[in-house]
Each structure stands twice: as C-alpha cells, then as structure tokens.
Motif scaffolding. Structure first.
Motif, PDB file in Angstrom:
ATOM      1  N   UNK A   1      -1.502  -0.083 -13.924  1.00  0.00           N
ATOM      2  CA  UNK A   1      -2.360   0.873 -13.242  1.00  0.00           C
ATOM      3  C   UNK A   1      -1.979   0.816 -11.771  1.00  0.00           C
ATOM      4  N   UNK A   2      -1.730   1.959 -11.151  1.00  0.00           N
ATOM      5  CA  UNK A   2      -1.229   1.981  -9.782  1.00  0.00           C
ATOM      6  C   UNK A   2      -2.039   2.918  -8.895  1.00  0.00           C
ATOM      7  N   UNK A   3      -2.094   2.565  -7.612  1.00  0.00           N
ATOM      8  CA  UNK A   3      -2.894   3.280  -6.621  1.00  0.00           C
ATOM      9  C   UNK A   3      -2.102   3.550  -5.354  1.00  0.00           C
ATOM     10  N   UNK A   4      -2.632   4.446  -4.560  1.00  0.00           N
ATOM     11  CA  UNK A   4      -2.157   4.641  -3.198  1.00  0.00           C
ATOM     12  C   UNK A   4      -2.333   3.319  -2.443  1.00  0.00           C
ATOM     13  N   UNK A   5      -1.453   3.008  -1.510  1.00  0.00           N
ATOM     14  CA  UNK A   5      -1.463   1.724  -0.815  1.00  0.00           C
ATOM     15  C   UNK A   5      -2.813   1.409  -0.152  1.00  0.00           C
TER      16      UNK A   5
ATOM     17  N   UNK B   1       1.494  -5.864  -3.000  1.00  0.00           N
ATOM     18  CA  UNK B   1       0.186  -6.383  -3.397  1.00  0.00           C
ATOM     19  C   UNK B   1       0.054  -6.152  -4.895  1.00  0.00           C
ATOM     20  N   UNK B   2      -0.165  -7.223  -5.639  1.00  0.00           N
ATOM     21  CA  UNK B   2      -0.290  -7.136  -7.091  1.00  0.00           C
ATOM     22  C   UNK B   2      -1.559  -7.860  -7.516  1.00  0.00           C
ATOM     23  N   UNK B   3      -2.384  -7.160  -8.265  1.00  0.00           N
ATOM     24  CA  UNK B   3      -3.577  -7.772  -8.855  1.00  0.00           C
ATOM     25  C   UNK B   3      -3.246  -8.007 -10.322  1.00  0.00           C
TER      26      UNK B   3
ATOM     27  N   UNK C   1       0.798  -0.871  -6.230  1.00  0.00           N
ATOM     28  CA  UNK C   1       0.978   0.375  -5.481  1.00  0.00           C
ATOM     29  C   UNK C   1       1.762   1.377  -6.315  1.00  0.00           C
ATOM     30  N   UNK C   2       1.368   2.644  -6.246  1.00  0.00           N
ATOM     31  CA  UNK C   2       2.070   3.673  -7.012  1.00  0.00           C
ATOM     32  C   UNK C   2       3.341   4.129  -6.315  1.00  0.00           C
TER      33      UNK C   2
ATOM     34  N   UNK D   1      -2.475   6.138 -11.272  1.00  0.00           N
ATOM     35  CA  UNK D   1      -1.540   6.493 -12.330  1.00  0.00           C
ATOM     36  C   UNK D   1      -1.537   5.370 -13.353  1.00  0.00           C
ATOM     37  N   UNK D   2      -1.171   5.728 -14.582  1.00  0.00           N
ATOM     38  CA  UNK D   2      -1.084   4.752 -15.665  1.00  0.00           C
ATOM     39  C   UNK D   2       0.307   4.852 -16.283  1.00  0.00           C
TER      40      UNK D   2
END
Length: 164
Positions: A141-145, A106-108, A129-130, A23-24
């Motif tokens: 920008x977010x993702x599944x864990x 967790x953050x990049x 994480x989203x 997701x954005x």
C-alpha cells in the motif's frame, strides 16, 4: 474496526477522520496471496515496525529504525530467512531497502506472513511512498510522501491496516 485503524476503501485509506489517496498492488485485492502475484492481501494486518533513511529524513517516530546500504528484504522462497530483513551480501533473492529512488525512504512494516512465514504465501506487505497517483505497487500500500510522513507520526502500536 477502531478509529486508529488504517482502513482501505475502494477510493482511499481512512485514518483518524482523514482520507488519504493511495495505491495498491497491480494484481488488485486477494484472499489467496502468493509470491510474485502483485496482489494486496485482504485481512487485518498489524503494524510491526518502521524503517527510514536517516540520510534523507529525520526519524519519523521514536520507534523507527534506520536503514543502511546493507539492509535487504528476502523474497526468495528457497531462502531460510524468507520474508525477513537480511544483510548484504546475501546469496538469495531479495529487495534492497536502501534504494536510489525515494520509494523506501520510509517503510511501515505489517505482519503479513511474518514472523513465521509460509514459503510462497508472499513476502512483505509494506506501507511506503508511491511512484505516483494511480501507479500500482507489487502488492504493498503506497501513499504520497507527505501523507505517508503524517501517517507515520500518528500510528501507534495498536494501529492496524484493515483491507476488506
């Protein structure tokens, strides 16, 4: 673009010959980012760091740094440390990095408007994480864990986030 780049497409991120749903920002993509617009900035963004919650996960990479309860990120344009990691107590507006929800476990970190920020151009664009599929971010920008964890294990110093 190099094969090791995270490349945003209209439907996913492409990285190392894999596709990851993401997701954005709620404001979509922009070439004119400003603080609070909720948009994700177009461009090629270098990966410059990684933060994690050691009370919730193992260290995801040897270069990841732990987040404590006093770690914050300044998003206040009046702050001399705007768009920088700061410590509590902090008198200016900020985001807590040590959250009760898992979003920042967790953050990049990317180099968006960093390390010499232009005030008002928008603070940190994180990869994190989203909240759920299709639920937008504030510009990140977010993702599944599990996808985020896989990406964190495979990114390197030369990895870039490419948003065209």
């Amino acid at each position: 673009m190099k094969p090791a780049d995270l490349v945003l497409t209209p439907t996913h991120i492409r990285f190392m010959n894999r596709r990851f749903a993401c997701t954005i920002g709620r404001g979509g993509l922009t070439s004119r980012k400003s603080e609070g617009d909720g948009a994700t900035p177009r461009g090629t963004h270098r990966i410059v760091g990684m933060l994690y919650r050691p009370d919730r996960m193992a260290r995801p990479a040897d270069w990841a740094l732990p987040v404590t309860q006093t770690d914050l990120w300044s998003d206040d344009i009046k702050d001399p440390d705007y768009n920088m990691m700061v410590r509590a107590p902090h008198p200016y507006g900020h985001e807590r990095l040590h959250r009760s929800d898992p979003m920042y476990d967790l953050v990049i970190l990317t180099d968006w408007n960093w390390p010499y920020p232009v005030k008002g151009r928008g603070s940190a664009i994180f990869i994190h994480q989203w909240r759920g599929p299709g639920r937008p971010t504030a510009g990140c920008v977010a993702f599944r864990r599990d996808h985020l964890a896989w990406i964190a294990r495979h990114i390197r110093y030369e990895t870039r986030l490419v948003i065209v």
